[in-house]
Design an enzyme around this catalytic site. Structure first.
Site, mmCIF file in Angstrom:
data_model
loop_
_atom_site.group_PDB
_atom_site.id
_atom_site.type_symbol
_atom_site.label_atom_id
_atom_site.label_comp_id
_atom_site.label_asym_id
_atom_site.label_seq_id
_atom_site.Cartn_x
_atom_site.Cartn_y
_atom_site.Cartn_z
ATOM 1 N N HIS A 245 -19.685 -6.770 -11.466
ATOM 2 C CA HIS A 245 -19.508 -5.794 -10.386
ATOM 3 C C HIS A 245 -20.476 -6.065 -9.220
ATOM 4 O O HIS A 245 -21.213 -5.178 -8.776
ATOM 5 C CB HIS A 245 -19.696 -4.364 -10.921
ATOM 6 C CG HIS A 245 -19.007 -3.316 -10.094
ATOM 7 N ND1 HIS A 245 -18.411 -2.202 -10.623
ATOM 8 C CD2 HIS A 245 -18.813 -3.197 -8.757
ATOM 9 C CE1 HIS A 245 -17.906 -1.445 -9.664
ATOM 10 N NE2 HIS A 245 -18.134 -2.046 -8.509
ATOM 11 N N ILE A 246 -20.440 -7.317 -8.766
ATOM 12 C CA ILE A 246 -21.348 -7.713 -7.677
ATOM 13 C C ILE A 246 -20.613 -8.094 -6.398
ATOM 14 O O ILE A 246 -21.228 -8.575 -5.442
ATOM 15 C CB ILE A 246 -22.246 -8.910 -8.094
ATOM 16 C CG1 ILE A 246 -21.395 -10.051 -8.684
ATOM 17 C CG2 ILE A 246 -23.348 -8.466 -9.046
ATOM 18 C CD1 ILE A 246 -22.117 -11.375 -8.809
ATOM 19 N N ALA A 247 -19.287 -7.882 -6.372
ATOM 20 C CA ALA A 247 -18.536 -8.327 -5.187
ATOM 21 C C ALA A 247 -19.112 -7.721 -3.902
ATOM 22 O O ALA A 247 -19.234 -8.393 -2.887
ATOM 23 C CB ALA A 247 -17.060 -7.971 -5.340
ATOM 24 N N GLU B 3 -19.127 -4.897 -33.163
ATOM 25 C CA GLU B 3 -17.957 -5.753 -33.040
ATOM 26 C C GLU B 3 -17.266 -5.441 -31.714
ATOM 27 O O GLU B 3 -17.068 -4.272 -31.366
ATOM 28 C CB GLU B 3 -17.000 -5.456 -34.197
ATOM 29 C CG GLU B 3 -15.991 -6.573 -34.392
ATOM 30 C CD GLU B 3 -15.115 -6.299 -35.604
ATOM 31 O OE1 GLU B 3 -13.947 -6.655 -35.564
ATOM 32 O OE2 GLU B 3 -15.632 -5.696 -36.561
ATOM 33 N N ASP C 124 0.871 -1.189 0.000
ATOM 34 C CA ASP C 124 0.000 0.000 0.000
ATOM 35 C C ASP C 124 0.898 1.227 0.000
ATOM 36 O O ASP C 124 2.029 1.162 0.492
ATOM 37 C CB ASP C 124 -0.882 -0.003 1.264
ATOM 38 C CG ASP C 124 -2.085 0.920 1.121
ATOM 39 O OD1 ASP C 124 -3.207 0.410 0.976
ATOM 40 O OD2 ASP C 124 -1.891 2.165 1.146
ATOM 41 N N ALA D 194 -11.741 -4.474 -7.690
ATOM 42 C CA ALA D 194 -11.592 -3.044 -7.370
ATOM 43 C C ALA D 194 -12.189 -2.176 -8.486
ATOM 44 O O ALA D 194 -13.381 -1.855 -8.445
ATOM 45 C CB ALA D 194 -10.120 -2.733 -7.124
ATOM 46 N N ARG D 195 -11.375 -1.832 -9.479
ATOM 47 C CA ARG D 195 -11.875 -1.016 -10.580
ATOM 48 C C ARG D 195 -11.281 -1.506 -11.902
ATOM 49 O O ARG D 195 -10.071 -1.737 -12.000
ATOM 50 C CB ARG D 195 -11.493 0.460 -10.379
ATOM 51 C CG ARG D 195 -12.306 1.169 -9.297
ATOM 52 C CD ARG D 195 -13.777 1.310 -9.687
ATOM 53 N NE ARG D 195 -14.585 2.033 -8.702
ATOM 54 C CZ ARG D 195 -15.319 1.469 -7.760
ATOM 55 N NH1 ARG D 195 -15.354 0.157 -7.624
ATOM 56 N NH2 ARG D 195 -16.049 2.209 -6.930
ATOM 57 N N ASP E 74 -14.313 -9.018 -11.420
ATOM 58 C CA ASP E 74 -15.670 -8.554 -11.083
ATOM 59 C C ASP E 74 -15.913 -7.176 -11.691
ATOM 60 O O ASP E 74 -17.049 -6.706 -11.725
ATOM 61 C CB ASP E 74 -15.821 -8.489 -9.561
ATOM 62 C CG ASP E 74 -17.211 -8.075 -9.135
ATOM 63 O OD1 ASP E 74 -18.172 -8.704 -9.609
ATOM 64 O OD2 ASP E 74 -17.341 -7.105 -8.367
HETATM 65 O O1 LIG Z 1 -17.667 1.642 -4.753
HETATM 66 C C1 LIG Z 1 -18.342 0.681 -4.373
HETATM 67 O O2 LIG Z 1 -18.767 0.565 -3.210
HETATM 68 C C2 LIG Z 1 -18.695 -0.417 -5.316
HETATM 69 O O3 LIG Z 1 -17.839 -0.417 -6.403
HETATM 70 C C3 LIG Z 1 -20.132 -0.359 -5.754
HETATM 71 O O4 LIG Z 1 -20.366 0.819 -6.447
HETATM 72 P P1 LIG Z 1 -21.752 1.118 -7.217
HETATM 73 O O5 LIG Z 1 -22.616 1.883 -6.298
HETATM 74 O O6 LIG Z 1 -21.312 1.910 -8.410
HETATM 75 O O7 LIG Z 1 -22.357 -0.183 -7.577
#
Ligand SMILES: O=C(O)[C@H](O)COP(=O)(O)O
Length: 316
Positions: free
Chosen positions: A291-293, A272, A174, A231-232, A256
Protein backbone atom coordinates in the site's frame (compact mmCIF):
# COMPACT_ATOMS: atom_id res chain seq x y z
CA UNK A 1 -12.59 35.14 9.42
CA UNK A 2 -10.81 35.03 12.77
CA UNK A 3 -9.81 31.39 13.35
CA UNK A 4 -8.04 31.88 16.70
CA UNK A 5 -10.86 30.04 18.49
CA UNK A 6 -10.85 27.07 16.11
CA UNK A 7 -9.29 24.10 17.89
CA UNK A 8 -8.02 21.28 15.68
CA UNK A 9 -7.13 17.83 17.00
CA UNK A 10 -4.55 15.85 14.99
CA UNK A 11 -4.78 12.11 15.72
CA UNK A 12 -2.17 10.91 13.20
CA UNK A 13 1.24 12.27 12.32
CA UNK A 14 1.61 13.99 8.97
CA UNK A 15 4.09 16.17 7.09
CA UNK A 16 5.12 19.00 9.49
CA UNK A 17 3.95 21.70 7.10
CA UNK A 18 0.35 20.80 7.89
CA UNK A 19 0.79 21.71 11.54
CA UNK A 20 3.04 24.70 10.86
CA UNK A 21 0.85 26.33 8.24
CA UNK A 22 -2.35 25.88 10.24
CA UNK A 23 -0.55 27.49 13.19
CA UNK A 24 0.61 30.38 11.02
CA UNK A 25 -2.95 30.87 9.81
CA UNK A 26 -3.96 31.27 13.47
CA UNK A 27 -5.65 27.91 14.19
CA UNK A 28 -5.05 26.15 17.53
CA UNK A 29 -3.44 22.74 16.97
CA UNK A 30 -3.38 19.87 19.41
CA UNK A 31 -1.84 16.44 18.81
CA UNK A 32 -2.87 13.12 20.27
CA UNK A 33 -1.39 10.20 18.38
CA UNK A 34 -1.77 7.60 21.12
CA UNK A 35 -5.15 7.83 22.87
CA UNK A 36 -7.69 5.15 22.02
CA UNK A 37 -10.83 5.90 20.07
CA UNK A 38 -12.84 5.93 23.30
CA UNK A 39 -10.42 8.39 24.90
CA UNK A 40 -10.61 10.71 21.90
CA UNK A 41 -14.40 10.37 21.87
CA UNK A 42 -14.49 11.49 25.50
CA UNK A 43 -12.89 14.83 24.64
CA UNK A 44 -13.91 15.43 21.03
CA UNK A 45 -16.63 17.94 22.02
CA UNK A 46 -13.77 20.37 22.78
CA UNK A 47 -12.64 20.52 19.15
CA UNK A 48 -13.91 22.17 15.99
CA UNK A 49 -11.82 20.14 13.58
CA UNK A 50 -10.13 16.76 13.48
CA UNK A 51 -7.28 15.74 11.16
CA UNK A 52 -7.06 11.99 10.55
CA UNK A 53 -5.31 9.44 8.40
CA UNK A 54 -6.71 6.03 9.24
CA UNK A 55 -6.06 5.23 12.89
CA UNK A 56 -9.70 4.54 13.74
CA UNK A 57 -13.20 4.82 12.35
CA UNK A 58 -15.21 8.00 12.69
CA UNK A 59 -18.59 6.34 13.20
CA UNK A 60 -22.00 7.43 14.50
CA UNK A 61 -20.99 6.98 18.17
CA UNK A 62 -17.98 9.21 17.63
CA UNK A 63 -19.94 11.81 15.66
CA UNK A 64 -22.71 11.98 18.28
CA UNK A 65 -20.09 13.03 20.83
CA UNK A 66 -18.47 15.52 18.45
CA UNK A 67 -21.04 18.21 19.19
CA UNK A 68 -18.84 21.12 18.11
CA UNK A 69 -17.10 19.52 15.18
CA UNK A 70 -17.11 21.64 12.01
CA UNK A 71 -14.81 19.59 9.80
CA UNK A 72 -13.10 16.22 9.43
CA UNK A 73 -9.96 16.31 7.31
CA UNK A 74 -8.68 12.99 5.98
CA UNK A 75 -5.07 13.26 4.87
CA UNK A 76 -5.52 10.85 1.98
CA UNK A 77 -8.03 9.99 -0.70
CA UNK A 78 -10.34 7.33 0.74
CA UNK A 79 -13.16 8.32 3.08
CA UNK A 80 -14.33 4.82 3.97
CA UNK A 81 -13.26 5.17 7.61
CA UNK A 82 -15.81 7.97 8.08
CA UNK A 83 -19.60 7.66 8.24
CA UNK A 84 -19.85 10.36 5.57
CA UNK A 85 -23.66 10.46 5.29
CA UNK A 86 -24.09 10.87 9.03
CA UNK A 87 -21.37 13.53 9.25
CA UNK A 88 -22.80 15.46 6.32
CA UNK A 89 -26.30 15.30 7.82
CA UNK A 90 -24.82 16.92 10.92
CA UNK A 91 -23.43 19.73 8.76
CA UNK A 92 -19.80 18.68 9.24
CA UNK A 93 -17.48 19.50 6.32
CA UNK A 94 -15.61 16.49 4.95
CA UNK A 95 -12.22 17.14 3.45
CA UNK A 96 -10.00 14.66 1.64
CA UNK A 97 -6.86 15.14 -0.41
CA UNK A 98 -6.90 12.87 -3.48
CA UNK A 99 -5.13 15.64 -5.40
CA UNK A 100 -2.16 15.11 -3.09
CA UNK A 101 -1.36 11.50 -3.95
CA UNK A 102 -2.92 11.06 -7.41
CA UNK A 103 0.37 11.63 -9.21
CA UNK A 104 2.14 9.10 -7.02
CA UNK A 105 -0.56 6.48 -7.62
CA UNK A 106 -0.47 7.08 -11.38
CA UNK A 107 3.30 6.64 -11.45
CA UNK A 108 3.19 3.55 -9.25
CA UNK A 109 0.58 1.93 -11.51
CA UNK A 110 2.89 2.57 -14.48
CA UNK A 111 5.69 0.91 -12.53
CA UNK A 112 3.54 -2.16 -11.86
CA UNK A 113 2.42 -2.31 -15.49
CA UNK A 114 5.95 -2.23 -16.87
CA UNK A 115 7.11 -4.73 -14.28
CA UNK A 116 4.32 -7.18 -15.13
CA UNK A 117 4.88 -6.85 -18.87
CA UNK A 118 8.63 -7.40 -18.58
CA UNK A 119 8.79 -9.85 -15.63
CA UNK A 120 11.01 -7.39 -13.78
CA UNK A 121 10.17 -8.74 -10.34
CA UNK A 122 10.63 -12.39 -11.30
CA UNK A 123 13.78 -11.80 -13.35
CA UNK A 124 15.32 -9.72 -10.55
CA UNK A 125 14.69 -12.51 -8.03
CA UNK A 126 16.15 -15.10 -10.40
CA UNK A 127 19.32 -13.20 -11.28
CA UNK A 128 19.97 -12.53 -7.59
CA UNK A 129 19.63 -16.21 -6.85
CA UNK A 130 22.09 -17.15 -9.61
CA UNK A 131 19.69 -17.94 -12.46
CA UNK A 132 20.22 -16.39 -15.90
CA UNK A 133 16.94 -17.20 -17.69
CA UNK A 134 16.34 -15.11 -20.79
CA UNK A 135 13.70 -17.14 -22.63
CA UNK A 136 11.59 -17.59 -19.49
CA UNK A 137 11.54 -13.84 -19.09
CA UNK A 138 10.65 -12.80 -22.61
CA UNK A 139 8.42 -9.76 -22.11
CA UNK A 140 5.43 -8.12 -23.76
CA UNK A 141 5.21 -4.66 -25.24
CA UNK A 142 2.55 -2.17 -24.34
CA UNK A 143 2.36 -0.78 -27.86
CA UNK A 144 -1.02 -1.55 -29.41
CA UNK A 145 -2.59 -2.85 -26.19
CA UNK A 146 -5.85 -1.63 -24.69
CA UNK A 147 -5.76 -0.45 -21.10
CA UNK A 148 -9.06 -0.42 -19.19
CA UNK A 149 -9.39 1.88 -16.21
CA UNK A 150 -12.28 1.41 -13.80
CA UNK A 151 -12.88 4.50 -11.69
CA UNK A 152 -12.01 7.69 -13.54
CA UNK A 153 -11.43 10.10 -10.69
CA UNK A 154 -8.16 11.68 -9.58
CA UNK A 155 -6.21 8.39 -9.55
CA UNK A 156 -7.59 6.91 -12.78
CA UNK A 157 -7.02 10.19 -14.60
CA UNK A 158 -3.46 10.40 -13.33
CA UNK A 159 -2.71 6.87 -14.59
CA UNK A 160 -4.31 7.65 -17.98
CA UNK A 161 -2.20 10.79 -18.31
CA UNK A 162 0.99 8.83 -17.66
CA UNK A 163 0.02 6.31 -20.35
CA UNK A 164 0.33 8.94 -23.07
CA UNK A 165 3.35 8.11 -25.15
CA UNK A 166 3.01 4.33 -24.82
CA UNK A 167 0.90 3.99 -28.01
CA UNK A 168 -1.92 2.27 -26.16
CA UNK A 169 -5.69 2.71 -26.35
CA UNK A 170 -7.03 3.85 -23.01
CA UNK A 171 -10.66 3.14 -22.05
CA UNK A 172 -12.30 4.22 -18.83
CA UNK A 173 -15.47 3.17 -17.08
CA UNK A 174 -17.11 5.11 -14.25
CA UNK A 175 -20.59 5.30 -12.74
CA UNK A 176 -20.52 9.06 -13.40
CA UNK A 177 -21.17 10.11 -17.01
CA UNK A 178 -19.13 12.36 -19.30
CA UNK A 179 -15.73 11.86 -17.69
CA UNK A 180 -13.78 10.89 -20.80
CA UNK A 181 -11.03 13.28 -21.82
CA UNK A 182 -8.04 13.57 -24.14
CA UNK A 183 -6.35 10.69 -22.29
CA UNK A 184 -9.16 8.11 -22.13
CA UNK A 185 -12.41 7.26 -23.91
CA UNK A 186 -15.32 6.56 -21.58
CA UNK A 187 -17.10 3.32 -22.47
CA UNK A 188 -19.64 0.96 -20.96
CA UNK A 189 -18.37 -1.71 -18.56
CA UNK A 190 -19.26 -4.39 -21.12
CA UNK A 191 -17.24 -2.59 -23.79
CA UNK A 192 -14.24 -2.32 -21.49
CA UNK A 193 -14.51 -6.00 -20.57
CA UNK A 194 -14.63 -6.90 -24.25
CA UNK A 195 -11.60 -4.91 -25.32
CA UNK A 196 -9.16 -4.56 -22.43
CA UNK A 197 -5.78 -6.29 -22.24
CA UNK A 198 -5.12 -4.67 -18.87
CA UNK A 199 -7.49 -3.71 -16.06
CA UNK A 200 -6.38 -1.07 -13.58
CA UNK A 201 -8.70 -0.42 -10.66
CA UNK A 202 -9.03 3.12 -9.29
CA UNK A 203 -12.35 3.08 -7.44
CA UNK A 204 -13.03 4.04 -3.81
CA UNK A 205 -14.20 1.28 -1.47
CA UNK A 206 -17.98 1.61 -1.23
CA UNK A 207 -20.86 -0.88 -0.86
CA UNK A 208 -21.01 -0.90 -4.69
CA UNK A 209 -17.31 -1.70 -5.18
CA UNK A 210 -16.99 -4.16 -2.27
CA UNK A 211 -15.94 -7.57 -3.73
CA UNK A 212 -16.63 -6.17 -7.20
CA UNK A 213 -13.75 -8.08 -8.80
CA UNK A 214 -15.11 -11.61 -8.44
CA UNK A 215 -15.36 -14.63 -10.76
CA UNK A 216 -18.49 -13.35 -12.55
CA UNK A 217 -16.86 -10.02 -13.19
CA UNK A 218 -13.57 -11.53 -14.35
CA UNK A 219 -15.30 -13.99 -16.67
CA UNK A 220 -17.01 -11.13 -18.50
CA UNK A 221 -13.61 -10.20 -19.95
CA UNK A 222 -13.27 -11.52 -23.50
CA UNK A 223 -9.47 -11.84 -23.45
CA UNK A 224 -6.99 -12.90 -20.80
CA UNK A 225 -5.81 -9.72 -19.10
CA UNK A 226 -3.33 -8.28 -16.63
CA UNK A 227 -4.74 -6.83 -13.42
CA UNK A 228 -3.48 -3.87 -11.39
CA UNK A 229 -4.98 -2.84 -8.07
CA UNK A 230 -3.77 0.35 -6.40
CA UNK A 231 -7.26 1.11 -5.03
CA UNK A 232 -8.65 -1.11 -2.26
CA UNK A 233 -8.05 -4.78 -1.46
CA UNK A 234 -11.63 -5.31 -0.31
CA UNK A 235 -12.88 -4.62 -3.84
CA UNK A 236 -11.38 -7.97 -4.87
CA UNK A 237 -12.40 -11.52 -3.93
CA UNK A 238 -8.87 -12.84 -3.59
CA UNK A 239 -9.84 -16.49 -3.98
CA UNK A 240 -11.55 -15.65 -7.30
CA UNK A 241 -8.52 -13.66 -8.43
CA UNK A 242 -6.32 -16.66 -7.64
CA UNK A 243 -8.62 -18.98 -9.62
CA UNK A 244 -8.30 -16.64 -12.60
CA UNK A 245 -4.50 -16.56 -12.24
CA UNK A 246 -4.44 -20.35 -12.13
CA UNK A 247 -6.65 -20.70 -15.20
CA UNK A 248 -4.67 -18.09 -17.14
CA UNK A 249 -7.66 -15.74 -17.48
CA UNK A 250 -5.57 -13.25 -15.53
CA UNK A 251 -2.06 -13.20 -16.97
CA UNK A 252 -0.45 -11.46 -14.04
CA UNK A 253 -1.42 -9.20 -11.16
CA UNK A 254 0.21 -6.23 -9.49
CA UNK A 255 -1.41 -5.59 -6.13
CA UNK A 256 -0.51 -2.63 -3.96
CA UNK A 257 -3.52 -3.34 -1.75
CA UNK A 258 -4.72 -6.60 -0.24
CA UNK A 259 -7.86 -7.69 1.48
CA UNK A 260 -5.54 -8.94 4.25
CA UNK A 261 -3.70 -5.71 4.93
CA UNK A 262 -3.53 -3.41 7.93
CA UNK A 263 -4.29 -4.91 11.34
CA UNK A 264 -4.65 -8.46 10.11
CA UNK A 265 -1.57 -8.50 7.86
CA UNK A 266 1.18 -9.28 10.39
CA UNK A 267 -0.94 -11.92 12.12
CA UNK A 268 -1.31 -13.69 8.77
CA UNK A 269 2.33 -14.70 8.96
CA UNK A 270 1.97 -16.14 12.45
CA UNK A 271 -0.40 -19.02 11.68
CA UNK A 272 -1.48 -20.95 8.63
CA UNK A 273 -2.12 -18.54 5.79
CA UNK A 274 -5.34 -18.52 3.73
CA UNK A 275 -4.67 -20.61 0.61
CA UNK A 276 -5.33 -17.67 -1.73
CA UNK A 277 -2.85 -15.50 0.13
CA UNK A 278 -0.22 -18.24 0.08
CA UNK A 279 -0.71 -18.52 -3.68
CA UNK A 280 -0.15 -14.77 -4.16
CA UNK A 281 3.07 -15.01 -2.14
CA UNK A 282 4.43 -17.85 -4.28
CA UNK A 283 3.19 -16.87 -7.76
CA UNK A 284 5.89 -15.56 -10.07
CA UNK A 285 3.44 -13.43 -12.05
CA UNK A 286 2.14 -11.63 -8.96
CA UNK A 287 3.81 -8.46 -7.76
CA UNK A 288 2.94 -7.26 -4.26
CA UNK A 289 3.67 -3.90 -2.63
CA UNK A 290 2.53 -2.74 0.84
CA UNK A 291 0.00 0.00 0.00
CA UNK A 292 2.71 2.45 -1.05
CA UNK A 293 1.34 3.65 -4.39
CA UNK A 294 0.44 7.04 -2.93
CA UNK A 295 3.21 6.97 -0.35
CA UNK A 296 6.01 9.12 -1.76
CA UNK A 297 8.08 11.88 -0.20
CA UNK A 298 6.41 14.29 -2.59
CA UNK A 299 2.84 13.13 -1.89
CA UNK A 300 3.49 13.35 1.87
CA UNK A 301 3.97 17.07 1.40
CA UNK A 302 1.27 17.56 -1.25
CA UNK A 303 -1.33 15.80 0.90
CA UNK A 304 -0.54 18.14 3.78
CA UNK A 305 -0.67 21.24 1.59
CA UNK A 306 -4.00 20.20 0.05
CA UNK A 307 -5.52 19.74 3.50
CA UNK A 308 -4.26 23.13 4.74
CA UNK A 309 -5.69 24.85 1.66
CA UNK A 310 -9.07 23.13 2.06
CA UNK A 311 -9.34 23.89 5.78
CA UNK A 312 -8.47 27.53 5.16
CA UNK A 313 -11.13 27.70 2.44
CA UNK A 314 -13.85 26.72 4.94
CA UNK A 315 -12.99 29.71 7.13
CA UNK A 316 -12.38 32.27 4.36
O1 LIG B 1 -6.67 6.73 0.78
C1 LIG B 1 -5.50 7.00 0.50
O2 LIG B 1 -5.11 8.15 0.22
C2 LIG B 1 -4.46 5.93 0.49
O3 LIG B 1 -5.05 4.68 0.37
C3 LIG B 1 -3.56 5.99 1.69
O4 LIG B 1 -4.29 5.78 2.84
P1 LIG B 1 -3.61 5.60 4.29
O5 LIG B 1 -3.59 6.93 4.95
O6 LIG B 1 -4.51 4.62 4.97
O7 LIG B 1 -2.24 5.08 4.08
Amino acid sequence: MNVANIKILHIDSNHPLLWEQLKQEGFQNEADFTSSKQEVEAKIENYHGIVIRSRFKIDKTFLDKATNLQFIARVGAGLESIDCDYATAKGIHLIAAPEGNANAVGEHAIGILLSLFNNLNKANNEVKSGQWKREDNRGHELEGKTIGIIGYGNMGKSFAKKLRGFDVTVLCYDILPNLGDANATQVSLADLQERADVLSLHTPWTPETDKMINSDFINQFKKPFWFINTARGNSVVTADLVEALKSGKILGAGLDVLEYEKLSFETLFEGEKPAAFEYLLQAENVLLTPHIAGWTFESHQKLAQTIVDKICKIYQ
